[in-house]
Motif scaffolding. Structure first.
Motif, PDB file in Angstrom:
ATOM      1  N   VAL A 263      64.613  18.248   0.257  1.00 34.58           N
ATOM      2  CA  VAL A 263      66.046  17.872   0.261  1.00 34.58           C
ATOM      3  C   VAL A 263      66.837  18.819   1.158  1.00 34.58           C
ATOM      4  CG1 VAL A 263      67.876  17.005  -1.246  1.00 34.58           C
ATOM      5  CG2 VAL A 263      65.765  17.846  -2.263  1.00 34.58           C
ATOM      6  N   ALA A 264      66.447  20.106   1.157  1.00 32.52           N
ATOM      7  CA  ALA A 264      67.167  21.057   2.014  1.00 32.52           C
ATOM      8  C   ALA A 264      67.029  20.621   3.477  1.00 32.52           C
ATOM      9  CB  ALA A 264      66.603  22.456   1.816  1.00 32.52           C
ATOM     10  N   ASP A 265      65.817  20.151   3.859  1.00 32.29           N
ATOM     11  CA  ASP A 265      65.588  19.730   5.246  1.00 32.29           C
ATOM     12  C   ASP A 265      66.248  18.392   5.541  1.00 32.29           C
ATOM     13  OD1 ASP A 265      64.091  21.957   5.396  1.00 32.29           O
ATOM     14  OD2 ASP A 265      62.139  20.945   5.189  1.00 32.29           O
ATOM     15  N   ALA A 269      66.269  12.602   1.399  1.00 30.92           N
ATOM     16  CA  ALA A 269      65.120  12.633   0.482  1.00 30.92           C
ATOM     17  C   ALA A 269      65.575  12.659  -0.979  1.00 30.92           C
ATOM     18  CB  ALA A 269      64.261  13.863   0.770  1.00 30.92           C
ATOM     19  N   ALA A 270      66.865  12.971  -1.215  1.00 32.89           N
ATOM     20  CA  ALA A 270      67.333  13.179  -2.590  1.00 32.89           C
ATOM     21  C   ALA A 270      67.119  11.969  -3.518  1.00 32.89           C
ATOM     22  CB  ALA A 270      68.785  13.635  -2.595  1.00 32.89           C
ATOM     23  N   PRO A 271      67.423  10.736  -3.084  1.00 34.87           N
ATOM     24  CA  PRO A 271      67.263   9.608  -4.016  1.00 34.87           C
ATOM     25  C   PRO A 271      65.829   9.449  -4.562  1.00 34.87           C
ATOM     26  CG  PRO A 271      68.643   8.949  -2.185  1.00 34.87           C
ATOM     27  CD  PRO A 271      68.111  10.309  -1.845  1.00 34.87           C
ATOM     28  N   ALA A 272      64.813   9.716  -3.731  1.00 32.81           N
ATOM     29  CA  ALA A 272      63.426   9.597  -4.222  1.00 32.81           C
ATOM     30  C   ALA A 272      63.148  10.661  -5.274  1.00 32.81           C
ATOM     31  CB  ALA A 272      62.439   9.728  -3.054  1.00 32.81           C
ATOM     32  N   LEU A 273      63.758  11.824  -5.101  1.00 30.21           N
ATOM     33  CA  LEU A 273      63.596  12.899  -6.087  1.00 30.21           C
ATOM     34  C   LEU A 273      64.258  12.516  -7.403  1.00 30.21           C
ATOM     35  CD1 LEU A 273      62.486  14.631  -3.794  1.00 30.21           C
ATOM     36  CD2 LEU A 273      64.057  16.410  -4.454  1.00 30.21           C
ATOM     37  N   PHE A 328      54.599  15.655 -10.973  1.00 33.16           N
ATOM     38  CA  PHE A 328      55.911  15.363 -10.399  1.00 33.16           C
ATOM     39  C   PHE A 328      55.696  15.082  -8.916  1.00 33.16           C
ATOM     40  CE2 PHE A 328      59.903  16.786  -8.361  1.00 33.16           C
ATOM     41  CZ  PHE A 328      60.800  16.002  -9.041  1.00 33.16           C
ATOM     42  N   ARG A 329      55.756  13.794  -8.574  1.00 34.32           N
ATOM     43  CA  ARG A 329      55.383  13.411  -7.206  1.00 34.32           C
ATOM     44  C   ARG A 329      56.428  12.443  -6.632  1.00 34.32           C
ATOM     45  NH1 ARG A 329      50.706  10.062  -6.330  1.00 34.32           N
ATOM     46  NH2 ARG A 329      49.898  10.584  -8.382  1.00 34.32           N
ATOM     47  N   PRO A 330      57.517  12.989  -6.041  1.00 33.42           N
ATOM     48  CA  PRO A 330      58.565  12.121  -5.485  1.00 33.42           C
ATOM     49  C   PRO A 330      57.974  11.169  -4.451  1.00 33.42           C
ATOM     50  CG  PRO A 330      59.259  14.417  -5.476  1.00 33.42           C
ATOM     51  CD  PRO A 330      57.810  14.417  -5.856  1.00 33.42           C
ATOM     52  N   ALA A 354      74.960   7.328 -11.983  1.00 33.88           N
ATOM     53  CA  ALA A 354      74.087   8.429 -12.391  1.00 33.88           C
ATOM     54  C   ALA A 354      73.162   8.840 -11.240  1.00 33.88           C
ATOM     55  CB  ALA A 354      73.266   8.016 -13.606  1.00 33.88           C
ATOM     56  N   ARG A 355      72.622   7.838 -10.533  1.00 34.65           N
ATOM     57  CA  ARG A 355      71.716   8.150  -9.410  1.00 34.65           C
ATOM     58  C   ARG A 355      72.457   8.928  -8.321  1.00 34.65           C
ATOM     59  NH1 ARG A 355      68.965   2.499 -10.320  1.00 34.65           N
ATOM     60  NH2 ARG A 355      66.849   3.155 -10.780  1.00 34.65           N
ATOM     61  N   LEU A 356      73.691   8.510  -8.049  1.00 37.90           N
ATOM     62  CA  LEU A 356      74.464   9.184  -7.009  1.00 37.90           C
ATOM     63  C   LEU A 356      74.783  10.623  -7.435  1.00 37.90           C
ATOM     64  CD1 LEU A 356      76.018   9.048  -4.330  1.00 37.90           C
ATOM     65  CD2 LEU A 356      77.949   8.076  -5.570  1.00 37.90           C
ATOM     66  N   GLU A 357      75.217  10.801  -8.675  1.00 42.41           N
ATOM     67  CA  GLU A 357      75.530  12.156  -9.158  1.00 42.41           C
ATOM     68  C   GLU A 357      74.282  13.037  -9.109  1.00 42.41           C
ATOM     69  OE1 GLU A 357      78.093  12.641 -12.667  1.00 42.41           O
ATOM     70  OE2 GLU A 357      78.320  10.481 -12.641  1.00 42.41           O
ATOM     71  N   GLY A 358      73.146  12.459  -9.491  1.00 40.20           N
ATOM     72  CA  GLY A 358      71.884  13.205  -9.470  1.00 40.20           C
ATOM     73  C   GLY A 358      71.557  13.655  -8.055  1.00 40.20           C
ATOM     74  N   ALA A 359      71.679  12.744  -7.088  1.00 41.29           N
ATOM     75  CA  ALA A 359      71.330  13.067  -5.701  1.00 41.29           C
ATOM     76  C   ALA A 359      72.240  14.181  -5.172  1.00 41.29           C
ATOM     77  CB  ALA A 359      71.440  11.814  -4.828  1.00 41.29           C
TER      78      ALA A 359
END
Ligand code: HEM
Length: 400
Positions: A263-265, A269-273, A328-330, A354-359
């Motif tokens: 995600v840093a890069d 990638a955040a939504p898959a996580l 744990f395998r995104p 919720a998904r957006l806040e999580g990302a």
């Protein structure tokens, strides 16, 4: 009804403070459908949970279960209703949660998350729950509803008090004191929203409450009681659940630093996580239903009135659906098949939010410099249904 805490429920409640309930949940899943006593069936296999959540003869009116204690506190919101009442209410409210409405919130959610991380940078210590996971969803839901900033802390403490009452009140020995306190908290929230709704009726403000006072579908509108119950539902359903997604997810990321650096890069990638975090460590572990008719699940007889305890967190790790589910395998195959938002007519109304806040929260976590979990300081809330840490201190070398 007394003495309901029989084998199955004891096995479940014994898991409450556990940092890792999954070995026990796996054992219950294998055993299920499992009836530790008359009137109660524990269901943990994916296909059974998924099928029952969509089954037309399964009801969400949990207070109708043969086992249910009469003193169990239950609010009459649409989470507990069946069609056609449920369909009607849900249709009126759904319009306020379309993906477009949620997408428009993104800049505000980012600004709130940035402010929280900036404030955390000025503190000596960082606690994921205290500094990010808990305030973010409360500030978002309050802004969405139009709750003034001065009242946010009050709502936060009410929401924490209600979270415990969500924990299968039908099956716990709900002490009279606790039941009274829950009822008192609920009454305070109801009174609070009655005043706010009255203010918005006389001068609408472009927020969700103003919208709900005016919403109409084919001549149908929300009654005053329905409107207030919906506000209370949104504050409770929209808060502790998302807190747990953020905390459980950041915990998984801290334990899988390679995933955090993806995600840093690349923030894309955040939504898959988020999807994998939802599956891997479900924020809502249990959904309860009641059989409306006699039925059979996998050769096990279920009687009309039986309470069905669906172990969503166990179903999410069913190896017949998810390959090597303990990893744990995104980006894994079938990731989005998890049941963390339930399924069927009661599928979570706030899932896009919720998904957006999580990302956004996971992206915020990339601002922590060399984060290291303080394993000894990690504690869990004493709640089986809404599973997540109470404290999650992390040592950091600053916040970017
Ligand atoms: C329903 C999970 C966030 C609003 C549900 C249900 C689950 C769930 C499992 C079904 C409950 C049942 O029928 O037994 C979650 C999780 C969340 C989350 C895991 C966060 C990660 C939110 C948010 C909101 C929200 C942010 C709104 C602001 C609702 C509502 C329902 C619901 C209104 C009732 C839907 C119905 O009965 O038709 N949620 N939720 N949830 N959720 Fe969420």
């Amino acid at each position: 009804m007394t003495g309901v805490l029989a084998a199955g429920i004891e096995a479940l409640t014994a898991l409450i403070p556990s940092a890792d309930p999954y070995p026990q949940l796996a054992a219950l899943r294998e055993l299920s459908p499992y009836s530790p006593q008359d009137g109660l069936v524990i269901v943990g296999k994916y296909t059974h949970c998924s099928g029952l959540l969509r089954h037309p003869d399964v009801s969400s009116a949990r207070d109708q279960a043969t086992l249910v204690r009469s003193e169990a506190p239950r609010s009459r919101n649409f989470l507990n209703l069946d069609p056609p009442d449920h369909t009607r209410l849900r249709r009126l409210i759904t319009r306020a949660f379309t993906p477009r409405v949620v997408a428009e919130l993104e800049p505000r959610i980012r600004a709130i998350a940035d402010d929280l991380m900036d404030a955390a940078a000025r503190r000596e210590t960082f606690d994921v729950v205290r500094d990010l996971a808990s305030p973010l969803p409360m500030l978002v839901i309050c802004e969405l509803l139009g709750v003034p900033a001065a009242d946010h802390d009050m709502l936060l403490s009410w929401s924490a008090a209600l979270a415990r009452s969500v924990d299968l009140p039908e099956l716990r020995d709900v002490e009279r004191v606790e039941a009274r306190e829950t009822a008192r908290t609920r009454m305070e929230i109801v009174k609070y929203f009655q005043k706010l709704v009255a203010r918005r009726r006389s001068s609408p403000a472009g927020d969700l409450i103003s919208y709900l006072t005016q919403v109409e579908d084919d001549g149908d509108t929300l009654s005053e009681n329905e409107l207030i119950a919906t506000c209370v539902l949104l504050v409770s359903a929209g808060h502790d659940t998302t807190v747990n997604l953020i905390s459980n997810g950041i915990l998984a990321l801290l334990r899988n630093p390679a995933a955090l650096s993806t995600v840093a890069d690349d923030p894309a990638a955040a939504p898959a996580l988020v999807e994998e975090a939802l599956r891997y460590d479900a924020p809502v572990q249990i959904s309860a239903r009641v059989a409306r008719t006699d039925m059979q699940v996998d050769g096990v007889s279920i009687a009309a009135g039986d309470l069905l305890v669906l172990l969503l967190g166990a179903a999410n790790r069913d190896p017949s659906v998810f390959d090597r589910p303990e990893e744990f395998r995104p980006g894994r195959e079938h990731a989005a098949k998890h049941l963390s938002f339930a399924a069927g007519p009661h599928f979570c109304l706030g899932s896009s939010l919720a998904r957006l806040e999580g990302a956004i929260a996971f992206e915020s976590a990339t601002r922590l410099v060399e984060p290291k979990l303080d394993q000894a300081g990690l504690t869990y809330k004493p709640n089986l249904t809404l599973r997540g840490p109470a404290r999650m201190p992390v040592s950091v070398n600053g916040i970017r």
